[in-house]
Design a protein around this motif. Sequence first.
Motif, PDB file in Angstrom:
ATOM      1  N   PRO A 188       0.826  -1.219   0.000  1.00 47.06           N
ATOM      2  CA  PRO A 188       0.000   0.000   0.000  1.00 47.06           C
ATOM      3  C   PRO A 188       0.858   1.266   0.000  1.00 47.06           C
ATOM      4  O   PRO A 188       1.938   1.297   0.588  1.00 47.06           O
ATOM      5  N   ARG A 206       0.666   5.017   1.274  1.00 45.35           N
ATOM      6  CA  ARG A 206      -0.091   5.907   2.141  1.00 45.35           C
ATOM      7  C   ARG A 206      -0.105   7.321   1.569  1.00 45.35           C
ATOM      8  O   ARG A 206       0.935   7.856   1.188  1.00 45.35           O
ATOM      9  N   GLN A 207      -1.271   7.926   1.542  1.00 47.16           N
ATOM     10  CA  GLN A 207      -1.468   9.218   0.905  1.00 47.16           C
ATOM     11  C   GLN A 207      -1.598  10.341   1.929  1.00 47.16           C
ATOM     12  O   GLN A 207      -1.607  10.110   3.138  1.00 47.16           O
ATOM     13  N   SER A 221      -4.936   4.410   1.993  1.00 53.30           N
ATOM     14  CA  SER A 221      -4.049   3.718   1.046  1.00 53.30           C
ATOM     15  C   SER A 221      -4.851   3.022  -0.048  1.00 53.30           C
ATOM     16  O   SER A 221      -4.840   1.794  -0.161  1.00 53.30           O
ATOM     17  N   ASN A 271      -1.553   1.388  -4.626  1.00 49.18           N
ATOM     18  CA  ASN A 271      -0.569   0.392  -4.217  1.00 49.18           C
ATOM     19  C   ASN A 271       0.577   0.300  -5.220  1.00 49.18           C
ATOM     20  O   ASN A 271       0.437   0.683  -6.381  1.00 49.18           O
TER      21      ASN A 271
END
Length: 395
Positions: free
Chosen positions: A209, A211-212, A217, A220
């Motif tokens: 994933p 992470r934003q 997430s 990927n």
Amino acid sequence: MDFGFGAEDEAFRREARAWLEEHLVGRFTAAVGRGGPGSEHDGSAERRAWERELGSGGWIGLGWGETGHGNRAATLTEQVVWAEEYARVRAPGRCGHIGENLLAPTLLAYGSREQRRRFLPPIARGEELWCQGYSEPGAGSDLASLRTSAVRDGDGRWRVSGQKVWTSLAHEADWCFVLARTEPGSRRHHGLSFLLVPMDQPDRVEVRPIRQLTGTSEFNEVFFDGAVAEEVVGRAGAGWQVAMGLLAFERGVSTLAQQIGFAAQLRRLAREAVASGAVGDPVIADRIVRLWAELRVMRWNALRTLGGAGDPGAPSVAKLLWGGWHQRLGELALRVRGPGAAVGPADWSPAAPYELDDVQRLFLFSRADTIYGGSDEIQRTIIAERVLGLPREAT
């Protein structure tokens, strides 16, 4: 130009509305309004069950044209009606849209009869989910420079190795359609193949994933290490045509449903501006009106071009319109909220995902709207070269 609906469309609307009212109950009410852009992690179990519920009613695959896979037939305007009704009741965000709206039309256009029989019914039943293996590090907008490769093994299967990135919902998908280089020494658009890869291959397929800014997430990285693929859509080595054909299906009826969601966000923003008194600022009031007018133009443009097959610029124009519009909405939402919009939850921790309210999520996630799905720069290049006939950029 008539943008209205006929009597048959309205009868279809009543059927769709009645079905949604009857079935969007019980456990599914917890997923209402959940699972949209920036929150696709939200209510995933209920939304996957909802996908199967849609399939049992035949509501997946309305736009396929070819029936007999568990989907029902629907005209273009009936598809618009369904999309509008679905958005109006804030039905759960779809987790099977990549299979339904991207892969399925591609199989109908380029796949074999056996591939359609194998893959379309599970999509129509809401049982198998798909993700898209296109972008790579260094090969996002310039997809033709991809380096993921596939070679034949002794059993005649393809062995895929490489990395894909920004792969939406890969952590939930059962399958991935992968564009890979299958002719050693080939360059750019040549020697590519469109492969169908099962994701359940321990030690051969790894999903990590990403992470934003929103703390979630949805995207990927996917690593293939000799992953097995037995299916090629179209002819091996001619995958570029298939891949580009798929992108043409990406922006269709679903854009109208997207605009229904945009309209709901704009209404909530206008109500907040009135309640807080921010609408008394003439700049804010002017921007709300402009956003409303621009949204109407987007709808009319989408309806005008929906049936316009062969217009190479229509998808790019649509993407440019909604990407910039949604960003401006997010920026205005922060201005309406004022300084408090920048304040996070009191229990925020860098070690754990944090919760954002709707305004914060809208602003942060919409920063990507002009990048993903083809950046604004790429869309303008397509319009310049394929519509206006301007010289291609030197490479």
